[in-house]
Enzyme design. Sequence first.
Site, PDB file in Angstrom:
ATOM      1  N   HIS B 194      -3.603 -13.297 -10.363  1.00  0.00           N
ATOM      2  CA  HIS B 194      -2.259 -13.457 -10.901  1.00  0.00           C
ATOM      3  C   HIS B 194      -2.035 -14.847 -11.464  1.00  0.00           C
ATOM      4  CE1 HIS B 194      -0.831  -9.619  -9.723  1.00  0.00           C
ATOM      5  NE2 HIS B 194      -1.234  -9.797  -8.488  1.00  0.00           N
ATOM      6  N   ARG B 297      13.314  -6.198   2.163  1.00  0.00           N
ATOM      7  CA  ARG B 297      12.295  -5.983   3.185  1.00  0.00           C
ATOM      8  C   ARG B 297      12.895  -6.185   4.573  1.00  0.00           C
ATOM      9  NH1 ARG B 297       9.505  -9.237  -0.963  1.00  0.00           N
ATOM     10  NH2 ARG B 297       7.689  -8.061  -1.698  1.00  0.00           N
ATOM     11  N   ARG B 334      14.274  -1.021   2.198  1.00  0.00           N
ATOM     12  CA  ARG B 334      13.029  -0.390   2.645  1.00  0.00           C
ATOM     13  C   ARG B 334      12.959  -0.428   4.168  1.00  0.00           C
ATOM     14  NH1 ARG B 334       7.468  -3.068   0.805  1.00  0.00           N
ATOM     15  NH2 ARG B 334       7.952  -4.480   2.505  1.00  0.00           N
ATOM     16  N   GLU B 427       2.037   3.254  -3.135  1.00  0.00           N
ATOM     17  CA  GLU B 427       1.112   2.130  -3.005  1.00  0.00           C
ATOM     18  C   GLU B 427      -0.194   2.544  -2.347  1.00  0.00           C
ATOM     19  OE1 GLU B 427       3.118  -0.769  -0.470  1.00  0.00           O
ATOM     20  OE2 GLU B 427       4.120   0.842   0.588  1.00  0.00           O
ATOM     21  N   ASN B 450       0.699  -4.550  -5.084  1.00  0.00           N
ATOM     22  CA  ASN B 450      -0.176  -5.383  -4.243  1.00  0.00           C
ATOM     23  C   ASN B 450      -1.104  -4.519  -3.395  1.00  0.00           C
ATOM     24  OD1 ASN B 450       1.531  -7.245  -5.311  1.00  0.00           O
ATOM     25  ND2 ASN B 450       2.436  -7.900  -3.388  1.00  0.00           N
ATOM     26  N   ASP B 451      -0.527  -3.557  -2.687  1.00  0.00           N
ATOM     27  CA  ASP B 451      -1.354  -2.673  -1.870  1.00  0.00           C
ATOM     28  C   ASP B 451      -2.138  -1.689  -2.739  1.00  0.00           C
ATOM     29  OD1 ASP B 451      -1.123  -3.593   0.671  1.00  0.00           O
ATOM     30  OD2 ASP B 451       0.684  -2.437   1.134  1.00  0.00           O
ATOM     31  N   ARG B 461      -7.282  -8.109   0.096  1.00  0.00           N
ATOM     32  CA  ARG B 461      -6.744  -9.188  -0.742  1.00  0.00           C
ATOM     33  C   ARG B 461      -6.592 -10.502   0.014  1.00  0.00           C
ATOM     34  NH1 ARG B 461      -0.349  -8.641  -0.941  1.00  0.00           N
ATOM     35  NH2 ARG B 461      -0.128  -6.858   0.406  1.00  0.00           N
ATOM     36  N   CYS B 498       7.520  -2.905  -8.126  1.00  0.00           N
ATOM     37  CA  CYS B 498       8.019  -4.075  -7.393  1.00  0.00           C
ATOM     38  C   CYS B 498       6.926  -5.002  -6.882  1.00  0.00           C
ATOM     39  CB  CYS B 498       8.909  -3.636  -6.236  1.00  0.00           C
ATOM     40  SG  CYS B 498       8.045  -2.751  -4.947  1.00  0.00           S
TER      41      CYS B 498
END
Lengths: 88, 582
Positions: B194, B297, B334, B427, B450-451, B461, B498
């Site tokens: 990134h 989150r 979430r 994900e 990400n996942d 990662r 996201c």
Amino acid sequence: MVTRTVVVANPLGMHARAAARFVDAACRFTSQIRVGRDPRVMDGKSVLGLLLLAAARGTALTISAEGADEAEAVDVLCRLVEQGFGEP
Amino acid sequence: MMRRFKGLGVSPGFAAGRAILLRSRAERLQFHLPERDIEAEVDRLTRARERVRAQLRDIKARIERTAGADRAYLFDAQLLMLDDPLLVSRALTFIREDHLNADWALQRAGDELAAVFDGAEDPYLRERKGDMFDVVGRLRGSLRARGPGADSLPTSDPGPYVLIADDLPPSIAAQVDWTRVLGFATDTGSWTYHTAILARSLGVPAVAGLEEASSRIAPGMMVVVDGDAGEIVADPLPELLSRMPRRRPLAIGQGAADDRAPVTRDGRRIRLEANLELLVEMPAVRAQGAEGIGLYRTEYLRGAGPLAAVSESQQFEVYRTLLEQMAPAPVTIRTFDIDEEQAGCWGPPGRLGLHALRLSLSRRDLFVRQLRALVRAARHGSLRIMFPFVSGVQEVREARQILQEVIEEIRAAGGAIPSIPVGVMVEVPSAVLTADLLAREVDFFSIGTNDLIQYCLAVDRTNARLAEFYEPLDPAILRAIRLVARAGRRQRVPVSLCGEMASNPILLPLLIGIGITEFSMAPGSLAQARRIIRAVRYDELRQIAAGAMHGMPARQTERRLTEYIRARASADHAAADERHDA
């Protein structure tokens, strides 16, 4: 300067609530307040300092005050410790 | 004394300058203040202290109401710590005498105290150390909360400087004024994809994977970044400096704030929402013009303790505050995304264990408590509930069934409940492959890149040695995203994205080209995203995306995107200049 030694009486010792009560009381006086537990001496208006003394029940603390209201300060603060910080 | 650190060159070029430090997962920023800024910094910390005092009083009052005065006393101790001569006053001394920035000064005062606490070896005191760190954390959070970037990164330091970080996630990278960064270096290497993509597109030399450079280099030290050799040199000899070529970085996606709607040049409207972890970030979210909260989150509710200790009423208060502050804009909350260890159960940690929704389904007590708090809060705004780490239809049905029971129970007790859209995070590869089936079960999708990247490509990662394999431009990832976008479109299920990819100025346009029209990202990235969206054309990006999905090598895709965005951005500037001239 006025100095006196007291013994921590309450079962939990000088824990967070007790230290908070002590600082509350100490801040009502203009005198500089010191609390010592050999070999350490802390600012009596610092809750972190008091916690760091790790004063369990039975610990001897030396309370001293210096300033205009030193006698009354030592009186009040010693009584607070002796009476277990007003806890049951 | 000259010191060399070897790492991985991720962006070529050579740069030298004074170091500024960004530490502890980008939460700790250390630099020396110029003389003229010292009083302003003292003032900043003093104001942060007053904000924290108000926060703590609020919390204390709330706890007194819900749990009784007896439980609130710890906050008395914390309130006193704010005025303690050993903490904030000490930090103020560090600012005045040693010219440390507020964050650094606080950290140093906290570390000094921690050392004394550690020496005491009393279990009770160790917990009080936690209270003290909590106060420090709140103060630092408050220092950073006012306007992302503006506050946390030096604005008055004339620069340019070399940025040394332990980690540089895209959300922080987006807040950096890259025109003042000569080069940068990080301890971790796992961010490479990134932030390195960003560095290359900006032409800023960068070295990653230095392991411990950020703890060995002091702010203000002269540092050379050699992106070709993959090393940095601290305190270089003058000969090395004199050989250095001069260069100036280019900026992409930077410029004056633009609060116009995010619409591409050919009229495709993109929706931008914000990811949120802490309530203190709310002012930043609103200031950045987010159209809603795309991801809140809830696992951050637990602070340092186990989740089992977070009560329904504590949760309710947080959810209600969030919903009220954002209303009428939607807030997507979430459910807990944690593993057994984090929940305070005795199971093993890890995302591939009993984790996220799976854990919620097996720990019904925790799940029902959370859902009750959510459902009760629903009437205070526009709530959307999202389940994390869903692997298939069965889990969603089970979770929705429990939610339905909670709703009926509260309704039976006389509570009025508006309808609550329910969605899932996509994900896990199995969820991607069954997106068409999942779309019949839910009201919205949110892709967590990400996942998704780590499980699609089988790359851990957090393992820096695998950094080069964690490749968001891999055709597999781009196709997975397209699959979900299409499944959503066919069943009229909105699809948002996201993950960190959305914060990246090069990857965001590609995602638009793939067909995503809704993004949720760190508040600090929103302004940059809006500028980029307004500069690009969907029809052109669709062409680039098609090429990328048909196996164009990742670095080539990256170059193509960089060139495209640069051309678009400079066309933009030219147009702005013309208007100015006229």
